[in-house]
Design an enzyme around this catalytic site. Structure first.
Site, PDB file in Angstrom:
ATOM      1  N   SER A  30       0.790  -1.433   0.134  1.00 30.02           N
ATOM      2  CA  SER A  30       0.256   0.078  -0.365  1.00 30.02           C
ATOM      3  C   SER A  30       1.122   1.299  -0.356  1.00 30.02           C
ATOM      4  O   SER A  30       0.726   2.261  -0.525  1.00 30.02           O
ATOM      5  CB  SER A  30      -1.146  -0.029   1.386  1.00 30.02           C
TER       6      SER A  30
ATOM      7  N   LYS B 211       0.545   3.500  -2.735  1.00 29.30           N
ATOM      8  CA  LYS B 211      -0.348   4.399  -3.406  1.00 29.30           C
ATOM      9  C   LYS B 211      -0.290   6.366  -2.982  1.00 29.30           C
ATOM     10  O   LYS B 211      -0.696   6.743  -3.957  1.00 29.30           O
ATOM     11  CB  LYS B 211      -1.624   4.058  -2.343  1.00 29.30           C
TER      12      LYS B 211
ATOM     13  N   TYR C  81      -2.385  -1.591 -10.974  1.00 28.12           N
ATOM     14  CA  TYR C  81      -2.721  -2.136  -9.227  1.00 28.12           C
ATOM     15  C   TYR C  81      -2.309  -3.167  -8.336  1.00 28.12           C
ATOM     16  O   TYR C  81      -0.987  -3.361  -7.211  1.00 28.12           O
ATOM     17  CB  TYR C  81      -3.732  -1.732  -8.444  1.00 28.12           C
TER      18      TYR C  81
ATOM     19  N   TYR D  55      -5.056   4.154   7.825  1.00 31.64           N
ATOM     20  CA  TYR D  55      -5.835   3.524   7.338  1.00 31.64           C
ATOM     21  C   TYR D  55      -6.942   4.391   8.961  1.00 31.64           C
ATOM     22  O   TYR D  55      -6.818   6.154   8.968  1.00 31.64           O
ATOM     23  CB  TYR D  55      -5.810   2.068   7.951  1.00 31.64           C
TER      24      TYR D  55
ATOM     25  N   VAL E  44       0.659  -3.643   3.938  1.00 28.18           N
ATOM     26  CA  VAL E  44       0.402  -5.130   4.873  1.00 28.18           C
ATOM     27  C   VAL E  44       2.029  -5.778   4.594  1.00 28.18           C
ATOM     28  O   VAL E  44       1.756  -6.847   5.853  1.00 28.18           O
ATOM     29  CB  VAL E  44      -0.238  -5.558   3.920  1.00 28.18           C
TER      30      VAL E  44
HETATM   31  N1  GLN Z   1      -2.106  -5.447  -2.174  1.00 26.82           N
HETATM   32  C1  GLN Z   1      -2.835  -5.471  -0.858  1.00 26.82           C
HETATM   33  C2  GLN Z   1      -4.227  -4.845  -1.074  1.00 26.82           C
HETATM   34  O1  GLN Z   1      -4.270  -4.376  -2.018  1.00 26.82           O
HETATM   35  C3  GLN Z   1      -2.267  -3.780  -0.232  1.00 26.82           C
HETATM   36  C4  GLN Z   1      -3.140  -3.404   1.115  1.00 26.82           C
HETATM   37  C5  GLN Z   1      -1.934  -2.690   1.897  1.00 26.82           C
HETATM   38  O2  GLN Z   1      -0.673  -2.435   2.198  1.00 26.82           O
HETATM   39  N2  GLN Z   1      -2.093  -2.197   3.132  1.00 26.82           N
HETATM   40  O3  GLN Z   1      -4.964  -6.002  -0.071  1.00 26.82           O
END
Ligand code: GLN
Length: 330
Positions: free
Chosen positions: A83, A86, A209, A261, A279
């Site tokens: 993530s 992003k 993505y 988050y 994650v």
């Molecule tokens: N690739 C993971 C997902 O889309 C990324 C989520 C994350 O790092 N929180 O679920």
């Protein structure tokens, strides 16, 4: 609530600059020693291959906006950016199509819900609340210039590499594992299509993505990527401009409200820096004008933030006087 060593570390007022290089180096070493044996949190397993990560890995890097780099621990460990991508894709897209055009498609407010929430999208009439949750990130990736999903991903890979100052490549095993298990993200991408928020096929947006999430980085890379945002868009490792200073400002504002988050408020309260987590256990925390911290340690808290990473950022924010909201008394 985040557990941080509030009383053990002096809460410095915000400083205008980082301390001398030698004390930053010592502090990084200290913080690594302090948390290396912390056994809290759990490695992510909803992407099957991530469950195999070594929970003991722990790396801390700090890249100064002015160039110097400081490191401690397993800084050669490679992990997927997940993530954290992003944040940098948002910066690239905003640089390419402008603040207004991005804002027409994705909002800037926190959902208060987990990153892969479907209900957050439904409750907001199909408009992603922000680009740091999966719905908003898939929509943002689809906005990247490029004739199709593959071209968009190519531009993203090149742009993220420019942020890191070296070519980033995909971890094919993680890509395969996530592509075979991302049913929830598939649902989110289809829902975006049903609300007419994607201008390319859902499958293509999702694939681009998932690929961006599978790019491999080190804690040094995260620190340099963050330091580029801290230095008005110029990469301190390469001296190359990646995005404009205005884009850095916009990106950091969104990280401040949505980067961690549903725990973004607690993070801001304890640490006071724009940041983004992923994650696989990475966190990048940015101190505008000064530099950025990149941390990697796989065990996560309930929201998906690295536990050692969080404690490390809290410690360094206090010890280095990085908190944006602190001011010295007259
Ligand atoms: N690739 C993971 C997902 O889309 C990324 C989520 C994350 O790092 N929180 O679920």
């Amino acid at each position: 609530m985040f557990e941080t060593d509030v009383l053990e570390v002096p809460q410095s007022a915000r400083t205008g600059s980082l301390p001398a290089e030698s004390s930053v180096r010592t502090l990084l070493h200290d913080v690594h020693e302090r948390y290396r044996d912390l056994q809290e949190g759990a490695v992510a397993d909803y992407i099957p291959v991530l469950a195999e990560a070594d929970p003991d890995l722990f790396a801390v890097s700090l890249a100064e906006a002015a160039g110097p780099m400081h490191t401690a621990g397993d800084t050669s460990a490679l992990f997927t950016i997940q993530s954290i991508s992003k944040a940098f894709v948002l910066a690239l897209v905003t640089d390419a199509i402008g603040h207004e055009s991005v804002h027409e498609i994705v909002g800037v407010n926190n959902t208060g819900l987990p990153f892969n929430s479907v209900i957050a999208l439904e409750l907001n009439n199909g408009s992603p609340m922000n680009p740091m949750v999966n719905a908003g990130a898939i929509a943002t990736t689809a906005l990247m210039p490029g004739r199709d999903g593959a071209a968009k991903f190519e531009a993203i890979q090149e742009g993220l590499s420019a942020f890191a100052g070296r070519p980033l490549r995909i971890d094919e095993t993680v890509l395969e594992s996530e592509s075979a298990s991302n049913h929830r993200n598939r649902g989110i991408a289809d829902l975006l299509t049903s609300y007419d928020r994607l201008r390319i096929p859902a499958e293509d947006a999702l694939d681009a993505y998932t690929r961006q999430c599978s790019l491999l980085v080190t804690s040094d890379d995260l620190a340099v990527m963050g330091a580029t945002l801290a230095a008005g868009g110029v990469n301190p490792r390469t001296g190359r401009r990646v995005v404009s200073a205005e884009v850095c400002r916009d990106t950091l504002a969104i990280l401040a409200s949505c980067g961690m988050y549903e725990l973004s408020g607690e993070w801001m309260f304890e640490i006071g820096l724009p940041a983004k987590s992923g994650v696989s256990g990475g966190i990048v925390a940015v101190a505008p004008g000064k530099g950025a911290v990149g941390v990697f340690s796989p065990p996560l808290d309930r929201a998906g933030n690295s536990v050692r990473g969080l404690r490390t950022c809290a410690y360094l924010s206090r010890a280095l006087g990085l908190n944006l909201f602190a001011s010295p008394s007259p």
